[in-house]
Design a protein around this motif. Structure first.
Motif, PDB file in Angstrom:
ATOM      1  N   GLU A 475       0.834  -1.192   0.000  1.00 61.30           N
ATOM      2  CA  GLU A 475       0.000   0.000   0.000  1.00 61.30           C
ATOM      3  C   GLU A 475       0.880   1.258   0.000  1.00 61.30           C
ATOM      4  O   GLU A 475       1.571   1.542   0.978  1.00 61.30           O
ATOM      5  CB  GLU A 475      -0.910  -0.009   1.240  1.00 61.30           C
ATOM      6  CG  GLU A 475      -1.707   1.274   1.407  1.00 61.30           C
ATOM      7  CD  GLU A 475      -2.370   1.373   2.773  1.00 61.30           C
ATOM      8  OE1 GLU A 475      -2.866   2.473   3.110  1.00 61.30           O
ATOM      9  OE2 GLU A 475      -2.384   0.359   3.508  1.00 61.30           O
ATOM     10  N   LYS A 500      -7.109   2.828  -2.479  1.00 61.68           N
ATOM     11  CA  LYS A 500      -8.125   1.788  -2.546  1.00 61.68           C
ATOM     12  C   LYS A 500      -8.449   1.456  -4.004  1.00 61.68           C
ATOM     13  O   LYS A 500      -8.821   2.337  -4.773  1.00 61.68           O
ATOM     14  CB  LYS A 500      -9.384   2.227  -1.803  1.00 61.68           C
ATOM     15  CG  LYS A 500      -9.116   2.488  -0.324  1.00 61.68           C
ATOM     16  CD  LYS A 500     -10.341   3.020   0.415  1.00 61.68           C
ATOM     17  CE  LYS A 500     -10.011   3.270   1.876  1.00 61.68           C
ATOM     18  NZ  LYS A 500     -11.158   3.815   2.631  1.00 61.68           N
ATOM     19  N   LEU A 545      -0.466  -9.741   0.931  1.00 62.47           N
ATOM     20  CA  LEU A 545      -1.068  -8.403   0.975  1.00 62.47           C
ATOM     21  C   LEU A 545      -0.471  -7.665   2.168  1.00 62.47           C
ATOM     22  O   LEU A 545      -0.618  -8.107   3.321  1.00 62.47           O
ATOM     23  CB  LEU A 545      -2.590  -8.513   1.119  1.00 62.47           C
ATOM     24  CG  LEU A 545      -3.290  -9.519   0.192  1.00 62.47           C
ATOM     25  CD1 LEU A 545      -4.798  -9.485   0.420  1.00 62.47           C
ATOM     26  CD2 LEU A 545      -2.962  -9.231  -1.267  1.00 62.47           C
ATOM     27  N   SER A 547      -0.553  -4.150   3.985  1.00 62.68           N
ATOM     28  CA  SER A 547      -1.176  -2.832   4.132  1.00 62.68           C
ATOM     29  C   SER A 547      -1.013  -2.363   5.571  1.00 62.68           C
ATOM     30  O   SER A 547      -0.637  -3.131   6.465  1.00 62.68           O
ATOM     31  CB  SER A 547      -2.665  -2.895   3.763  1.00 62.68           C
ATOM     32  OG  SER A 547      -3.338  -3.844   4.563  1.00 62.68           O
ATOM     33  N   ASP A 548      -1.319  -1.081   5.806  1.00 60.87           N
ATOM     34  CA  ASP A 548      -1.166  -0.500   7.133  1.00 60.87           C
ATOM     35  C   ASP A 548      -2.092  -1.181   8.135  1.00 60.87           C
ATOM     36  O   ASP A 548      -3.151  -1.713   7.776  1.00 60.87           O
ATOM     37  CB  ASP A 548      -1.477   0.997   7.099  1.00 60.87           C
ATOM     38  CG  ASP A 548      -0.458   1.771   6.273  1.00 60.87           C
ATOM     39  OD1 ASP A 548       0.641   1.229   6.037  1.00 60.87           O
ATOM     40  OD2 ASP A 548      -0.768   2.905   5.847  1.00 60.87           O
ATOM     41  N   ASP A 552      -8.159   1.933   7.170  1.00 61.14           N
ATOM     42  CA  ASP A 552      -7.956   2.034   5.723  1.00 61.14           C
ATOM     43  C   ASP A 552      -7.190   0.838   5.185  1.00 61.14           C
ATOM     44  O   ASP A 552      -7.490   0.322   4.100  1.00 61.14           O
ATOM     45  CB  ASP A 552      -7.203   3.328   5.388  1.00 61.14           C
ATOM     46  CG  ASP A 552      -8.107   4.547   5.461  1.00 61.14           C
ATOM     47  OD1 ASP A 552      -9.334   4.361   5.389  1.00 61.14           O
ATOM     48  OD2 ASP A 552      -7.592   5.665   5.611  1.00 61.14           O
ATOM     49  N   GLY A 553      -6.184   0.390   5.940  1.00 61.38           N
ATOM     50  CA  GLY A 553      -5.438  -0.789   5.508  1.00 61.38           C
ATOM     51  C   GLY A 553      -6.318  -2.026   5.447  1.00 61.38           C
ATOM     52  O   GLY A 553      -6.203  -2.849   4.533  1.00 61.38           O
ATOM     53  N   ILE A 556      -8.474  -1.758   2.311  1.00 64.37           N
ATOM     54  CA  ILE A 556      -7.695  -2.082   1.110  1.00 64.37           C
ATOM     55  C   ILE A 556      -7.489  -3.587   1.001  1.00 64.37           C
ATOM     56  O   ILE A 556      -7.615  -4.172  -0.084  1.00 64.37           O
ATOM     57  CB  ILE A 556      -6.344  -1.340   1.147  1.00 64.37           C
ATOM     58  CG1 ILE A 556      -6.563   0.170   0.954  1.00 64.37           C
ATOM     59  CG2 ILE A 556      -5.392  -1.890   0.089  1.00 64.37           C
ATOM     60  CD1 ILE A 556      -5.328   1.011   1.181  1.00 64.37           C
ATOM     61  N   ARG A 557      -7.187  -4.219   2.120  1.00 63.08           N
ATOM     62  CA  ARG A 557      -7.012  -5.675   2.118  1.00 63.08           C
ATOM     63  C   ARG A 557      -8.306  -6.378   1.697  1.00 63.08           C
ATOM     64  O   ARG A 557      -8.293  -7.359   0.958  1.00 63.08           O
ATOM     65  CB  ARG A 557      -6.559  -6.134   3.497  1.00 63.08           C
ATOM     66  CG  ARG A 557      -6.151  -7.597   3.555  1.00 63.08           C
ATOM     67  CD  ARG A 557      -5.371  -7.917   4.818  1.00 63.08           C
ATOM     68  NE  ARG A 557      -6.114  -7.610   6.031  1.00 63.08           N
ATOM     69  CZ  ARG A 557      -5.804  -6.619   6.866  1.00 63.08           C
ATOM     70  NH1 ARG A 557      -4.761  -5.834   6.636  1.00 63.08           N
ATOM     71  NH2 ARG A 557      -6.526  -6.391   7.947  1.00 63.08           N
ATOM     72  N   GLY A 631       1.547   3.798   9.918  1.00 66.11           N
ATOM     73  CA  GLY A 631       1.654   3.184   8.603  1.00 66.11           C
ATOM     74  C   GLY A 631       2.989   2.508   8.424  1.00 66.11           C
ATOM     75  O   GLY A 631       3.926   2.707   9.215  1.00 66.11           O
TER      76      GLY A 631
END
Length: 696
Positions: A475, A500, A545, A547-548, A552-553, A556-557, A631
């Motif tokens: 990300e 995203k 994957l 992501s944070d 939000d992470g 996105i996942r 992050g």
């Protein structure tokens, strides 16, 4: 002069004369060349014999004279089929002087389905079905309930007579023509029972009829004739198996039964009829065949149902007889679908000027269809009746389906308009996918994955291509910079995405292919998408994957998993998709003890509290404030490698699909276009939310 091979000598000519010619009489021809009549002498041919007897009962049901059929597979290897129809005629046929039962069982091309009087639509057309089964049976018994009596007759390899006892094909046999009345029955009781023992001099050793094959065929027949009851009994195993089939919904219910995917439209029922003229030889009163123009009626009944899947199921029937290889009626359906669907796509602007017409394969994607036609004396290609050859069927089926389907599109019922729109969008998506795949094949053929210049420029590839290779989907560009330094370039590749990605559960395939991030992921994995996905062609052994560790992470996942589940599901099923677990906090110890790490990482607030209590109990101090990572970009390369990327220390969560159907429902609920069910889900789960855990 010396004779050549092309010029027979006088001795050859004299040695070959009319006395060398053979004439096979009656059923002898069937026993000599059984494959001509039943296709083969293996299990398939044996099953065909059973279908010939069953189809005679089905013809009675089609004519409205039969409501019940029974099929019994006996333990001694025989098969018994019975019905409560009118019963085979038992009176004397004037031309041959034989009882009707004996005539149809011993003479080829004898039956009640030639003149169109007894049966307007039937499966038995050539008059050879029952007589062929008789010829290929070591023993065949017939019982007919008619005119207040049960009439019986037996045959041995096609010859009428009587057996010394009941139930054994090798019992002492006496040739004898004619019926015998064996008992009285009520005058209103009618029906026919046929039991035959296949002749193992004809059939291959080991030839048998599987129970599931019979069950499927009888279930199919019950669907096609609403109201008909069919009992099947298998006595060949220690445990007797019985099943009864009875359906009232006809081919609409059959269509729903065949479909295995979720529906996107209710079953469409298209019905109609047409007329055509056919020149056929007809017997006159003197028994001569006279070419005659005959008016025929052809009834069309079609059920269509599109689903979310990709597979196509088409079942076609003529007078309830399955035509597994299609024929003119299926050709008529295909023509109508192609014509009407393209007209509707143009009318709704889903296809613009200059766009290619959709083709048959696009329309058939996810379609379950049942096509039935009924007509007198259909023309089949061969006795096995696998292909309909009546040419007029193409024109009539095409017209009926075209008119009915067009009327549905132009005047949809309540709630049907959106369903029809969804069908059209699915077909367009299939067409665009096909065109995109064709373009990709034509323009982007790569010699090998590593040398492909068409791969996204932002891909940071690894050197190895074996099973231990890993693709990290990262990300953001900031995390990419740190990950470059933290990775092992031998087997770890990086692909950054911006924010995203597209929610592919709501979007069409065409929109997904247009999306830069989605297309890049599919292209880098290199194994295709959807039903063309080939897991063996995947360029990496693992997909991770990264992501944070925030909301939000997580979103996105979830979006990435939606893409993988919908278009690359075999990766999930094979357990090759993982989620990296980056830490949420870092505790820096003050004067750590010997052998103790200076930094301690925790992955949740609960773990942090537990660790602090433990350190406090041991008298260990730490630097305040405790660092909370917002992050991946906040970590330096050593920290990211140690906590998230180095296989020696990292923690990964393997993502699996234990129940594909349930997973599909959850994705549709959480990521689909239906808002109301998602709102209800959120409201129902609101009480379980821990307000204290909200980070504000």
């Amino acid at each position: 002069m010396t004779a050549t091979a092309a010029e027979p000598t006088t001795d050859d000519q004299q040695g070959y004369s009319a006395r060398h010619l053979s004439v096979l009489e009656g059923l002898e021809a069937v026993r000599k060349r059984p494959g001509m009549y039943i296709g083969s002498t293996d299990s398939r041919g044996l099953a065909h014999c059973l279908w010939e007897i069953v189809d005679n009962c089905v013809d009675e049901a089609l004519a409205g004279h039969c409501t019940h059929i029974s099929v019994i597979m006996r333990a001694d290897g025989s098969f018994e089929v019975g019905d409560n129809g009118r019963g085979i005629p038992v009176d004397i046929e004037p031309k041959t002087g034989l009882p009707g039962v004996e005539l149809v069982m011993t003479r080829l091309h004898a039956g009640g389905k030639f003149g169109g009087v007894s049966y307007t639509a039937s499966g038995g057309l050539h008059g050879v079905g029952a007589s062929v089964v008789n010829a290929l049976s070591a023993r065949l018994d017939v019982e007919v309930d008619r005119d207040g009596s049960t009439h019986a007759i037996s045959f041995k390899r096609g010859l009428p007579g009587e057996f010394a006892d009941d139930g054994r094909p090798n019992a002492r046999f006496k040739k004898k023509s004619g019926l015998r009345a064996i008992r009285k029955v009520a005058r209103r009781t009618t029906g026919t029972r046929v039991r035959f023992w296949p002749d193992m001099q004809i059939f291959l050793q080991g030839a048998t009829i599987e129970r599931d094959l019979v069950m499927d065929r009888m279930r199919q027949t019950a669907f096609l004739i609403p109201g008909l009851t069919i009992d099947v009994r298998d006595e060949r195993d220690d445990e007797v198996v019985e099943e009864t089939f009875h359906f009232e919904g006809g081919i609409s219910e059959f269509c729903s039964y065949l479909a295995k995917d979720a529906p996107i439209i209710d079953v469409l029922r298209l019905q109609g009829r047409g007329h055509f003229t056919e020149t056929v030889p007809v017997l006159d009163e003197q028994g001569h065949l006279i070419p005659t123009d005959v008016e025929r009626d052809l009834e069309v009944d079609v059920a269509l149902r599109w689903g979310t899947g990709y597979d196509t199921i088409t079942k076609s029937f003529v007078n309830v007889i399955a035509t597994p290889k299609g024929g003119t009626h299926v050709r008529g359906l295909d023509r109508a679908l192609i014509r009407v669907i393209n007209e509707q796509l143009r009318a709704t602007k889903l296809l613009k000027n200059g766009d290619e017409d959709v083709i048959k394969d696009d329309i058939l994607e996810g379609l379950t269809a049942v096509v039935t036609v009924r007509l007198p004396e259909p023309q089949f290609e061969g006795q096995t009746k696998e292909i309909l050859g009546t040419s007029a069927a193409t024109r009539i089926v095409s017209r009926v389906v075209g008119d009915e389907l067009k009327a549905i599109f132009e005047n949809p019922s309540r709630g049907q308009k959106q369903q029809l729109r969804t069908v059209l969008e699915k077909i367009v998506s299939a067409a665009k996918t096909r065109i995109a795949a064709r373009t990709q094949r034509d323009n982007q053929r790569r010699k090998n994955a590593l040398e492909n210049s068409a791969l996204p420029a932002k891909l940071v590839d690894c050197r190895t291509t074996d099973d231990r290779s890993e693709l990290f989907i990262v990300e953001g560009d900031s995390a990419l910079g740190t990950a470059k330094l933290a990775r092992n370039s031998e087997f770890q590749a990086l692909l950054p995405i911006r924010g995203k990605i597209l929610n592919v559960q709501k979007a069409s395939v065409a929109d997904m292919l247009k999306n830069t991030e989605c297309a890049a992921i599919i292209q880098v994995v290199g194994a295709g998408s959807g039903r063309t996905f080939d897991i063996d062609a995947a360029r990496y052994g693992r997909l991770i994957l990264m992501s944070d560790a925030d909301v939000d992470g997580s979103h996105i996942r979830c979006l990435l998993l939606t893409l993988i589940n919908r278009y690359m599901r075999p990766l999930l099923e094979a357990g090759r998709v993982f989620a990296a677990v980056p830490p949420l906090h870092r505790i820096e110890l003050i004067k750590p003890k010997r052998g103790q790490d200076k930094y301690i990482y925790t992955y949740s607030d609960a773990e942090l509290r537990k660790k602090l209590v433990e350190l406090e109990r041991k008298g260990q101090r730490w630097k305040e404030p405790i660092q909370r990572y917002k992050g991946l970009g906040e970590m330096d390369a050593d920290q990211l490698a140690e906590t998230t990327m180095d296989p020696r220390y990292r923690m990964l969560r393997r993502i699996r699909v234990e129940d594909a159907e349930e997973a599909a429902k959850v994705f549709a609920l959480l990521m689909g276009s239906e808002v109301a069910p998602r709102r209800q889900f959120i409201i129902a789960g609101a009480s379980e939310l821990d307000v204290e855990r909200i980070d504000t």
